[in-house]
Design an enzyme around this catalytic site. Sequence first.
Site, PDB file in Angstrom:
ATOM      1  N   ASP A 141      -7.381  -7.179  49.305  1.00  0.00           N
ATOM      2  CA  ASP A 141      -7.606  -7.882  48.038  1.00  0.00           C
ATOM      3  C   ASP A 141      -8.165  -9.275  48.290  1.00  0.00           C
ATOM      4  O   ASP A 141      -7.939 -10.202  47.507  1.00  0.00           O
ATOM      5  CB  ASP A 141      -6.278  -7.974  47.275  1.00  0.00           C
ATOM      6  CG  ASP A 141      -6.486  -8.379  45.829  1.00  0.00           C
ATOM      7  OD1 ASP A 141      -5.525  -8.878  45.207  1.00  0.00           O
ATOM      8  OD2 ASP A 141      -7.624  -8.238  45.326  1.00  0.00           O
ATOM      9  N   LYS A 144     -14.544  -9.979  48.894  1.00  0.00           N
ATOM     10  CA  LYS A 144     -14.997  -8.581  48.820  1.00  0.00           C
ATOM     11  C   LYS A 144     -15.976  -8.226  49.938  1.00  0.00           C
ATOM     12  O   LYS A 144     -16.063  -7.074  50.325  1.00  0.00           O
ATOM     13  CB  LYS A 144     -15.594  -8.325  47.437  1.00  0.00           C
ATOM     14  CG  LYS A 144     -14.665  -8.801  46.295  1.00  0.00           C
ATOM     15  CD  LYS A 144     -13.197  -8.406  46.496  1.00  0.00           C
ATOM     16  CE  LYS A 144     -12.223  -9.198  45.650  1.00  0.00           C
ATOM     17  NZ  LYS A 144     -10.805  -9.000  46.042  1.00  0.00           N
ATOM     18  N   ASP A 169      -8.405  -3.214  46.263  1.00  0.00           N
ATOM     19  CA  ASP A 169      -8.551  -3.663  44.876  1.00  0.00           C
ATOM     20  C   ASP A 169     -10.016  -3.990  44.598  1.00  0.00           C
ATOM     21  O   ASP A 169     -10.806  -4.226  45.523  1.00  0.00           O
ATOM     22  CB  ASP A 169      -7.692  -4.920  44.638  1.00  0.00           C
ATOM     23  CG  ASP A 169      -7.655  -5.299  43.157  1.00  0.00           C
ATOM     24  OD1 ASP A 169      -7.449  -6.486  42.865  1.00  0.00           O
ATOM     25  OD2 ASP A 169      -7.844  -4.406  42.305  1.00  0.00           O
ATOM     26  N   GLU A 199      -7.906  -6.795  35.859  1.00  0.00           N
ATOM     27  CA  GLU A 199      -6.636  -7.368  35.402  1.00  0.00           C
ATOM     28  C   GLU A 199      -6.771  -8.113  34.076  1.00  0.00           C
ATOM     29  O   GLU A 199      -7.687  -8.909  33.883  1.00  0.00           O
ATOM     30  CB  GLU A 199      -6.025  -8.291  36.464  1.00  0.00           C
ATOM     31  CG  GLU A 199      -6.962  -9.283  37.093  1.00  0.00           C
ATOM     32  CD  GLU A 199      -7.598  -8.745  38.371  1.00  0.00           C
ATOM     33  OE1 GLU A 199      -7.761  -7.513  38.478  1.00  0.00           O
ATOM     34  OE2 GLU A 199      -7.953  -9.547  39.236  1.00  0.00           O
TER      35      GLU A 199
HETATM   36  C1  7JO Z   1     -10.501 -13.251  47.311  1.00  0.00           C
HETATM   37  C2  7JO Z   1      -9.553 -13.468  46.216  1.00  0.00           C
HETATM   38  C3  7JO Z   1      -8.096 -13.412  46.617  1.00  0.00           C
HETATM   39  C4  7JO Z   1      -7.636 -14.353  47.664  1.00  0.00           C
HETATM   40  O1  7JO Z   1      -8.075 -13.975  48.955  1.00  0.00           O
HETATM   41  C5  7JO Z   1      -8.175 -15.152  49.771  1.00  0.00           C
HETATM   42  N1  7JO Z   1      -9.050 -14.820  50.889  1.00  0.00           N
HETATM   43  C6  7JO Z   1     -10.356 -14.537  50.815  1.00  0.00           C
HETATM   44  N2  7JO Z   1     -10.841 -14.201  52.030  1.00  0.00           N
HETATM   45  C7  7JO Z   1      -9.810 -14.285  52.895  1.00  0.00           C
HETATM   46  C8  7JO Z   1      -9.691 -14.056  54.299  1.00  0.00           C
HETATM   47  N3  7JO Z   1     -10.748 -13.692  55.027  1.00  0.00           N
HETATM   48  N4  7JO Z   1      -8.475 -14.208  54.873  1.00  0.00           N
HETATM   49  C9  7JO Z   1      -7.418 -14.573  54.118  1.00  0.00           C
HETATM   50  N5  7JO Z   1      -7.472 -14.801  52.788  1.00  0.00           N
HETATM   51  C10 7JO Z   1      -8.660 -14.664  52.181  1.00  0.00           C
HETATM   52  C11 7JO Z   1      -8.679 -16.193  48.823  1.00  0.00           C
HETATM   53  O2  7JO Z   1      -8.310 -17.478  49.259  1.00  0.00           O
HETATM   54  C12 7JO Z   1      -7.969 -15.839  47.513  1.00  0.00           C
HETATM   55  O3  7JO Z   1      -6.726 -16.513  47.417  1.00  0.00           O
HETATM   56  N6  7JO Z   1      -9.748 -12.443  45.165  1.00  0.00           N
HETATM   57  C13 7JO Z   1     -10.846 -12.466  44.383  1.00  0.00           C
HETATM   58  O4  7JO Z   1     -11.771 -13.212  44.607  1.00  0.00           O
HETATM   59  C14 7JO Z   1     -10.818 -11.637  43.144  1.00  0.00           C
HETATM   60  C15 7JO Z   1     -11.732 -11.914  42.109  1.00  0.00           C
HETATM   61  C16 7JO Z   1     -11.694 -11.208  40.906  1.00  0.00           C
HETATM   62  C17 7JO Z   1     -12.675 -11.529  39.841  1.00  0.00           C
HETATM   63  C18 7JO Z   1     -13.145 -10.517  39.006  1.00  0.00           C
HETATM   64  C19 7JO Z   1     -14.038 -10.813  37.983  1.00  0.00           C
HETATM   65  C20 7JO Z   1     -14.472 -12.110  37.804  1.00  0.00           C
HETATM   66  F1  7JO Z   1     -15.304 -12.404  36.789  1.00  0.00           F
HETATM   67  C21 7JO Z   1     -14.002 -13.129  38.643  1.00  0.00           C
HETATM   68  C22 7JO Z   1     -13.113 -12.843  39.658  1.00  0.00           C
HETATM   69  C23 7JO Z   1     -10.735 -10.225  40.690  1.00  0.00           C
HETATM   70  C24 7JO Z   1      -9.835  -9.926  41.711  1.00  0.00           C
HETATM   71  O5  7JO Z   1      -8.882  -8.969  41.530  1.00  0.00           O
HETATM   72  C25 7JO Z   1      -9.867 -10.605  42.929  1.00  0.00           C
HETATM   73  O6  7JO Z   1      -8.980 -10.223  43.903  1.00  0.00           O
HETATM   74 MG    MG Z   2      -8.054  -8.368  43.370  1.00  0.00          MG
END
Ligand code: 7JO
Ligand code: MG
Length: 214
Positions: A141, A144, A169, A199
Amino acid sequence: LALLWHDRLLKAVRKRATRGDPQSVISAIDHFCRHNEWAMNVGDEKGSILDSVVSEVNPEKVLELGTYCGYSTVRIARLLPPGARLITLEFNVDYAAIARQVIAWAGLEDKIQLVEGASEDWIPRMKEHFGIETFDFVFLDHWKDRYLPDTKLMEDCGLLRKGTVLLADNVICPGVPDYLEYVRNSLSYKSCYFKSHLEYTKAEDGLEKSVFLG
Ligand SMILES: C[C@H](C[C@H]1O[C@@H](n2cnc3c(N)ncnc32)[C@H](O)[C@@H]1O)NC(=O)c1cc(-c2ccc(F)cc2)cc(O)c1O
Ligand SMILES: [Mg+2]
């Protein structure tokens, strides 16, 4: 501003949820995100699909990529059997700080290890640093464009075993086309799609469940 917003989320959890009751923490976050301010948690609809897959797998060793505020971390950990462990990776220190407090409020600290860092840096260190041989369940998650490279990295590091379940996800929105193409066409995976919604919205999204065949 983002931090302020996340403080409001935490206040809502503290106000509405009962300390030590994970279900009330989940409901408080869902209520806040549906009625106050949208957030990118997996949410209640996709969350109940996540619940059913976790219950079916009943994993001992779980990896979550992308903790964010800890909503799915709590959803997964509340279903784990005693002695099971969840390692969750988050590289944004502000989100990690929020997640720690959400996890603590749910009373699930002893099942969860939150690591501040990037998945690509920590996946290769799971064996020597955490003594993990293989994972039974992985929830993807995070960014992407990291789903595919990190899945290949987990394969290369020998962290997947015959039967390991990957649940991803956002395979429709924002979408992970390269990952989907890989798990659906690779002979090493048996993959299926659970149609749902982004969501707290009516937009289509879904989860892809892929079983590693070894
Ligand atoms: C990426 C994020 C979730 C988190 O992941 C951490 N992260 C990242 N890359 C790494 C790594 N390589 N290692 C560790 N942590 C890492 C980051 O700091 C965020 O806290 N999730 C999303 O961007 C996300 C976006 C949408 C979304 C959907 C429609 C829209 F119009 C706008 C946004 C829906 C979702 O359900 C998501 O999950
Ligand atoms: Mg997500």
